[in-house]
Design a protein around this motif. Sequence first.
Motif: not given
Length: 284
Positions: A27-35, A62-67, A71-75
């Motif tokens: 889903s579009q709304e869950k594919k981005h993560e900022l930490s 630090g800051l990290r952006y994940s795409y 559901e289980v794999l991100s870059l």
Amino acid sequence: MKKYIISHIASISLITILLGICGNGYSQEKKHELSVSVGGPFSFLKYQTSGEVVNGNGFNAGLRYSYYLNEVLSLGIGVEYQTYSSDVKYQVLSGAYMTTDAEDENFQFRYAATNLREQQKLGYINIPIGIQYETPGTTQLYLAAGAKIGFAVNGNYETTMQNLTTSGYYPQYNVELFSPAFAGFASTNNVKVGKQDLNTEVSYSATFETGVKQAIGDKKSLYIGLYLDYGLNNIYNKDDSKHTVQYNAELPVQLGYNSVLNSQSTFGDVRLVSYGLKLRFAIR
């Protein structure tokens, strides 16, 4: 060189984003993560020497952006600030080399330092790029791996010696002079050298992280894990023309002092190592 590396990072970042866009089935709304993250405490310069090395402490933030590809794999890609420190000690450190005095006479400058201590500190901006796998659920296990490119933003060292004895051996006269002090030959107690710049190169590191990811709401998570960053290259280019104690022909009473990283033939590669606990707060 730095422009090339920055361009290379930008290219990798673009590839990472494009790969994410190509990911299907999530889903579009869950594919981005900022930490945001903090980590430590073990962080130091790793090298081999005849002295006693005490590995120091440091921290990273630090800051990290994940795409998320699914559901289980991100870059991910990020930026962080990391500090490093080490402490090296020698009961006795001596050296000798040929030079020329103020009267243009060739001689061998000799020095012997007792209880020499050098404290080294570095600060780096690191760009981590990696891949992360995590199990499904509200309490998840995760494993991340990748690489980091680091750029030095500050570095210094401080030196102290309990005693420093300097002398000059003139082979043409077969005589060794331990005085006068104005010629640079003396015995001095409690030598303290203030902070001096420690210039280092770009660092390339392999990075690993594993732990637990706990959901604390629909869009928030807390990571608690262990991490290891291990340097893959030598960050210090040794200058063989520099010595721990440097004779100054123009002003012999004012000796120069250099890092032991330059002057010791026993030194191997200098690498950056950091490991410990890492905490991350993420919004998705």
